[in-house]
Write an enzyme that holds these catalytic residues in place. Structure first.
Site, PDB file in Angstrom:
ATOM      1  N   ARG A  71     -49.851   2.787   9.011  1.00 17.19           N
ATOM      2  CA  ARG A  71     -50.528   1.520   9.335  1.00 17.19           C
ATOM      3  C   ARG A  71     -49.965   0.859  10.578  1.00 17.19           C
ATOM      4  O   ARG A  71     -50.642   0.091  11.253  1.00 17.19           O
ATOM      5  CB  ARG A  71     -50.496   0.580   8.122  1.00 17.19           C
ATOM      6  CG  ARG A  71     -51.569   0.956   7.115  1.00 17.19           C
ATOM      7  CD  ARG A  71     -51.257   0.440   5.759  1.00 17.19           C
ATOM      8  NE  ARG A  71     -50.187   1.214   5.159  1.00 17.19           N
ATOM      9  CZ  ARG A  71     -49.924   1.285   3.878  1.00 17.19           C
ATOM     10  NH1 ARG A  71     -50.634   0.607   3.051  1.00 17.19           N
ATOM     11  NH2 ARG A  71     -48.932   2.015   3.423  1.00 17.19           N
ATOM     12  N   GLU A 108     -37.386   6.037  -3.081  1.00 24.71           N
ATOM     13  CA  GLU A 108     -37.060   5.796  -4.490  1.00 24.71           C
ATOM     14  C   GLU A 108     -36.833   7.138  -5.206  1.00 24.71           C
ATOM     15  O   GLU A 108     -35.893   7.310  -5.962  1.00 24.71           O
ATOM     16  CB  GLU A 108     -38.201   5.015  -5.135  1.00 24.71           C
ATOM     17  CG  GLU A 108     -37.795   4.339  -6.413  1.00 24.71           C
ATOM     18  CD  GLU A 108     -38.937   3.531  -6.994  1.00 24.71           C
ATOM     19  OE1 GLU A 108     -39.938   3.306  -6.286  1.00 24.71           O
ATOM     20  OE2 GLU A 108     -38.818   3.135  -8.171  1.00 24.71           O
TER      21      GLU A 108
HETATM   22  P1  AMP Z   1     -39.702   0.688   2.820  1.00 26.21           P
HETATM   23  O1  AMP Z   1     -39.168   1.896   3.545  1.00 26.21           O
HETATM   24  O2  AMP Z   1     -39.292   0.646   1.386  1.00 26.21           O
HETATM   25  O3  AMP Z   1     -39.393  -0.593   3.554  1.00 26.21           O
HETATM   26  O4  AMP Z   1     -41.273   0.861   2.771  1.00 26.21           O
HETATM   27  C1  AMP Z   1     -42.009   0.539   3.875  1.00 26.21           C
HETATM   28  C2  AMP Z   1     -43.228   1.400   4.025  1.00 26.21           C
HETATM   29  O5  AMP Z   1     -43.887   1.652   2.782  1.00 26.21           O
HETATM   30  C3  AMP Z   1     -44.191   0.657   4.903  1.00 26.21           C
HETATM   31  O6  AMP Z   1     -44.568   1.551   5.946  1.00 26.21           O
HETATM   32  C4  AMP Z   1     -45.351   0.271   4.003  1.00 26.21           C
HETATM   33  O7  AMP Z   1     -46.541   0.777   4.555  1.00 26.21           O
HETATM   34  C5  AMP Z   1     -45.099   0.944   2.672  1.00 26.21           C
HETATM   35  N1  AMP Z   1     -44.947  -0.010   1.529  1.00 26.21           N
HETATM   36  C6  AMP Z   1     -43.843  -0.169   0.769  1.00 26.21           C
HETATM   37  N2  AMP Z   1     -44.040  -1.055  -0.222  1.00 26.21           N
HETATM   38  C7  AMP Z   1     -45.301  -1.506  -0.075  1.00 26.21           C
HETATM   39  C8  AMP Z   1     -46.106  -2.456  -0.794  1.00 26.21           C
HETATM   40  N3  AMP Z   1     -45.653  -3.120  -1.870  1.00 26.21           N
HETATM   41  N4  AMP Z   1     -47.361  -2.681  -0.351  1.00 26.21           N
HETATM   42  C9  AMP Z   1     -47.838  -2.001   0.725  1.00 26.21           C
HETATM   43  N5  AMP Z   1     -47.141  -1.092   1.423  1.00 26.21           N
HETATM   44  C10 AMP Z   1     -45.884  -0.832   1.036  1.00 26.21           C
END
Ligand code: AMP
Length: 183
Positions: A71, A108
């Site tokens: 995105r 995760e």
């Molecule tokens: P993180 O590495 O955990 O910060 O996850 C970030 C990536 O996962 C981003 O590129 C988001 O597109 C996606 N993402 C993680 N959690 C969500 C959520 N609750 N809603 C939408 N996209 C998420």
């Protein structure tokens, strides 16, 4: 910032907050998914999001925009166009034909790897990284490390939404974060 510019940003932020869609239990039970498609599909919403994500450059000048898969590509392209800059993608492993650097990080369950293309990021370039959501911060931190490994610097990381409960900001080790909204 002038009071008029402040008010314009507030009204942009309100519009994005109104348009943003929260989807419960996706992609699995217990996860609240923040869906940006309703923001991007709205002409005013897309314009407001682009302005807000571009705002950090007034304080921290940039030479290039980096969009984080997937995105971040949509948002990054709009921001790059608005700022008159080029766009470099940070891609998931296996998508790029020529790779300058790659970085693995923990999810995760399991791990993921991000990659930067060869020959598109000038050494010393100041980069504005763009993504939709900062959750645990693993994706953003890996993208920042990749950019730095290629000799560029992270001027700012701009996201539409920060989920502060997940402490993603901590993973950024002091790199400037600009979040349009928090939930
Ligand atoms: P993180 O590495 O955990 O910060 O996850 C970030 C990536 O996962 C981003 O590129 C988001 O597109 C996606 N993402 C993680 N959690 C969500 C959520 N609750 N809603 C939408 N996209 C998420």
């Amino acid at each position: 910032m002038s009071p008029a510019a402040d008010a314009a940003q507030d009204s942009d932020r309100e519009l994005v907050a109104e348009l943003l869609r929260e989807v419960p239990d996706f992609p699995k039970p217990g996860i609240r998914f923040w869906d940006l498609t309703t923001v991007l599909a709205d002409a005013r919403g897309l314009a407001a999001t682009t302005r807000l994500l571009s705002a950090p450059v007034t304080e921290r000048p940039v030479d290039v925009v980096i969009g984080i898969e997937a995105r971040g590509f949509l948002l990054g392209a709009a921001v790059a166009q608005a700022l008159g800059l080029g766009l470099v993608p940070v891609r998931k492993q296996g998508k790029l034909p020529v790779v300058a650097a790659s970085r693995s990080y923990d999810l995760e369950y399991g791990s993921a790897t991000l990659e930067l293309p060869v020959g598109v990021l000038a050494p010393g370039a100041r980069a504005l990284l763009v993504d939709d959501v900062l959750a645990t911060g693993g994706t953003a931190a890996a993208a920042c490390e990749l950019v730095e490994e290629c000799g560029a610097t992270v001027a700012s990381l701009a996201v539409v939404l920060e989920l502060p409960d997940l402490d993603g900001r901590e993973r950024l080790a002091g790199r400037p974060l600009h979040a349009v909204l928090q939930r």
